[in-house]
Scaffold this active site. Structure first.
Site, PDB file in Angstrom:
ATOM      1  N   MET A  13       0.643  -1.344  -0.203  1.00 51.44           N
ATOM      2  CA  MET A  13       0.069  -0.076  -0.038  1.00 51.44           C
ATOM      3  C   MET A  13       0.889   1.189  -0.006  1.00 51.44           C
ATOM      4  O   MET A  13       1.526   1.546   1.005  1.00 51.44           O
ATOM      5  CB  MET A  13      -0.782  -0.047   1.397  1.00 51.44           C
ATOM      6  CG  MET A  13      -1.956  -1.042   1.369  1.00 51.44           C
ATOM      7  SD  MET A  13      -2.977  -1.209   2.749  1.00 51.44           S
ATOM      8  CE  MET A  13      -1.842  -2.195   4.041  1.00 51.44           C
ATOM      9  N   GLN A  65       7.514  -5.379  -3.842  1.00 52.75           N
ATOM     10  CA  GLN A  65       6.891  -5.312  -4.939  1.00 52.75           C
ATOM     11  C   GLN A  65       7.623  -4.221  -5.788  1.00 52.75           C
ATOM     12  O   GLN A  65       7.761  -3.013  -5.453  1.00 52.75           O
ATOM     13  CB  GLN A  65       5.327  -4.746  -4.618  1.00 52.75           C
ATOM     14  CG  GLN A  65       4.650  -4.749  -6.065  1.00 52.75           C
ATOM     15  CD  GLN A  65       3.119  -4.207  -5.821  1.00 52.75           C
ATOM     16  OE1 GLN A  65       2.797  -3.061  -5.353  1.00 52.75           O
ATOM     17  NE2 GLN A  65       2.229  -5.209  -5.898  1.00 52.75           N
ATOM     18  N   CYS A  95      -1.897  -1.409 -10.150  1.00 52.18           N
ATOM     19  CA  CYS A  95      -2.167  -0.019  -9.614  1.00 52.18           C
ATOM     20  C   CYS A  95      -2.746   0.831 -10.638  1.00 52.18           C
ATOM     21  O   CYS A  95      -2.127   0.831 -11.790  1.00 52.18           O
ATOM     22  CB  CYS A  95      -0.722   0.352  -9.222  1.00 52.18           C
ATOM     23  SG  CYS A  95      -0.942   2.202  -8.340  1.00 52.18           S
ATOM     24  N   LYS A 134       1.117  -9.648  -9.124  1.00 48.71           N
ATOM     25  CA  LYS A 134      -0.305  -8.957  -8.487  1.00 48.71           C
ATOM     26  C   LYS A 134      -0.998  -8.170  -9.671  1.00 48.71           C
ATOM     27  O   LYS A 134      -0.549  -7.115 -10.140  1.00 48.71           O
ATOM     28  CB  LYS A 134      -0.025  -8.285  -7.358  1.00 48.71           C
ATOM     29  CG  LYS A 134      -1.060  -7.853  -6.405  1.00 48.71           C
ATOM     30  CD  LYS A 134      -0.950  -7.080  -5.384  1.00 48.71           C
ATOM     31  CE  LYS A 134      -2.251  -6.683  -4.578  1.00 48.71           C
ATOM     32  NZ  LYS A 134      -3.077  -5.763  -5.278  1.00 48.71           N
ATOM     33  N   HIS A 166      -6.403  -9.207  -7.666  1.00 50.16           N
ATOM     34  CA  HIS A 166      -7.317  -8.280  -7.076  1.00 50.16           C
ATOM     35  C   HIS A 166      -8.597  -8.358  -7.784  1.00 50.16           C
ATOM     36  O   HIS A 166      -8.748  -8.148  -9.148  1.00 50.16           O
ATOM     37  CB  HIS A 166      -6.845  -6.794  -7.091  1.00 50.16           C
ATOM     38  CG  HIS A 166      -7.864  -5.909  -6.601  1.00 50.16           C
ATOM     39  ND1 HIS A 166      -7.399  -4.597  -6.117  1.00 50.16           N
ATOM     40  CD2 HIS A 166      -9.163  -5.663  -6.347  1.00 50.16           C
ATOM     41  CE1 HIS A 166      -8.457  -3.848  -5.343  1.00 50.16           C
ATOM     42  NE2 HIS A 166      -9.497  -4.620  -5.532  1.00 50.16           N
ATOM     43  N   ASN A 206      -7.610 -11.075  -3.484  1.00 50.78           N
ATOM     44  CA  ASN A 206      -7.542  -9.896  -2.964  1.00 50.78           C
ATOM     45  C   ASN A 206      -8.693  -8.867  -3.285  1.00 50.78           C
ATOM     46  O   ASN A 206      -9.208  -9.137  -4.339  1.00 50.78           O
ATOM     47  CB  ASN A 206      -6.005  -8.906  -3.211  1.00 50.78           C
ATOM     48  CG  ASN A 206      -5.914  -7.603  -2.799  1.00 50.78           C
ATOM     49  OD1 ASN A 206      -5.686  -6.772  -3.676  1.00 50.78           O
ATOM     50  ND2 ASN A 206      -6.214  -7.314  -1.760  1.00 50.78           N
ATOM     51  N   GLY A 207      -8.978  -7.691  -2.481  1.00 52.88           N
ATOM     52  CA  GLY A 207     -10.208  -7.076  -2.908  1.00 52.88           C
ATOM     53  C   GLY A 207     -11.448  -6.917  -2.190  1.00 52.88           C
ATOM     54  O   GLY A 207     -12.078  -8.334  -2.098  1.00 52.88           O
ATOM     55  N   GLY A 208     -11.695  -6.115  -1.217  1.00 49.95           N
ATOM     56  CA  GLY A 208     -13.124  -6.059  -0.255  1.00 49.95           C
ATOM     57  C   GLY A 208     -13.048  -7.209   0.691  1.00 49.95           C
ATOM     58  O   GLY A 208     -14.161  -7.496   1.176  1.00 49.95           O
ATOM     59  N   GLY A 228      -5.573  -5.768   2.694  1.00 53.87           N
ATOM     60  CA  GLY A 228      -5.196  -4.415   2.487  1.00 53.87           C
ATOM     61  C   GLY A 228      -5.366  -3.197   3.558  1.00 53.87           C
ATOM     62  O   GLY A 228      -4.986  -3.322   4.540  1.00 53.87           O
TER      63      GLY A 228
END
Length: 338
Positions: A13, A65, A95, A134, A166, A206-208, A228
């Protein structure tokens, strides 16, 4: 190294998952895989490497990363990262920021699976540690069922076997980076399908994902879960990760214990000239939902900023939480005896 660590990881992040944040998170979980902020390959090759890549030995397992799209430069940056001691090199293909697009890396690379494969082949050949990707499930008007599989298959053909997905598209036109974290709908089922149809690959979702209940549910379908913002804003939830996610027979790490574990790190960095606020800002959400959380945040935010602020500020904030908890317990006893 046993990379079951992928079973639970904390996302890279920007401006958040710096070396101080990672040491706090390690105080809460000994098993979670930690990620650096994204660092561009050019910055690694040409910049201040210790400032960009330096980390404390107790952070292992920790992944670096990288952002970039030049295979040779990424290979060099990956090797530098490995030499610094990182346990994994990860390429950012997710990103959505404007700066990333202009540099031809991040989510826009979803449109160039062959280039991603070339980048990953170069990274894989340069390092002995795992090389991973990712990504998003697609960008803009791409069909995710085509774009996700195309990207994964191209990289798998180049020898890559681990992917963090994600489960949202990134809309590079029309949505801000912040909006891209929330507005595009989640498609967990597509990620599950990727795992079913590519069973030899390691898939991390990943995500939510906001709590460990949800993480455990996802682990019925894929090998790993990455949290995250929830892990950052409510780091206290990480105290149960080793027991619940990794099945270790250990007691959960309380918020108070995490602070005590983190204090020697703070003291060491203060002595090296790091300002308290650079570290305490990552602790603001630690007592989220508990009595005294507001006082904790206020004391750290107000008193932790001036030059010379030290551990006494953290102790005052801890005392405020303890007093609030004791007051709640006293009220409960009084109510029970009434």
């Amino acid at each position: 190294m046993e990379f079951q660590a992928h079973r639970f990881s904390i996302a890279p992040m920007m401006d958040w998952s710096d070396r101080h944040c990672r040491s706090l998170h390690r105080a809460l979980s000994g098993r979670a895989l930690l990620y650096s902020e994204m660092v561009t390959s050019g910055a690694v090759v040409h910049g201040d490497r210790e400032k960009l890549l330096g980390f404390d030995a107790d952070q292992h397992p920790v992944a670096l990363q990288l952002g970039g799209s030049d295979p040779s430069e990424l290979a060099l940056a990956a090797k530098i990262g490995e030499d610094f001691g990182y346990d994994e090199i990860n390429l950012n293909v997710g990103c959505p920021s404007d700066r990333v697009q202009s540099g031809r890396f991040g989510a826009c690379l979803m449109r160039e699976p062959r280039l991603v494969a070339d980048c990953m082949a170069a990274i894989r050949d340069a390092v002995a540690v795992p090389a991973t990707v990712k990504c998003r499930i697609g960008v803009d008007d791409q069909d995710p069922e085509e774009s996700l599989f195309a990207l994964v298959d191209a990289s798998a053909a180049a020898g890559i076997d681990s992917f963090v997905v994600h489960a949202r598209k990134a809309w590079l036109k029309g949505l801000s980076p912040k909006e891209n974290r929330d507005i595009p709908p989640l498609d967990y089922e597509l990620v599950y399908r990727l795992k079913r149809e590519r069973p030899a690959l390691t898939i991390v979702i990943n995500g939510g994902i906001t709590d460990l209940d949800a993480a455990e549910a996802h682990l019925e379908h894929v090998e790993g879960v990455m949290l995250g913002r929830s892990a950052y804003h409510e780091p206290g939830l990480l105290g149960a990760v080793d027991r619940r996610i990794f099945g270790e027979g250990v007691a959960d790490v309380s918020e108070f214990e995490a602070v005590e574990r983190f204090k020697p790190y703070i003291a060491e960095k203060l002595a090296a000239g790091v300002h308290l606020a650079a570290m305490s800002r990552h602790m603001l959400g630690l007592f989220h939902g508990l009595p005294g959380a507001r006082a904790w945040r206020r004391i750290l935010t107000v008193e932790g900023v001036p030059a010379g602020a030290g551990l006494e500020v953290v102790d005052r904030a801890l005392d405020a939480v303890r007093q609030a908890l004791e007051a709640r317990e006293a009220r409960a006893v009084e109510a029970a005896s009434a």
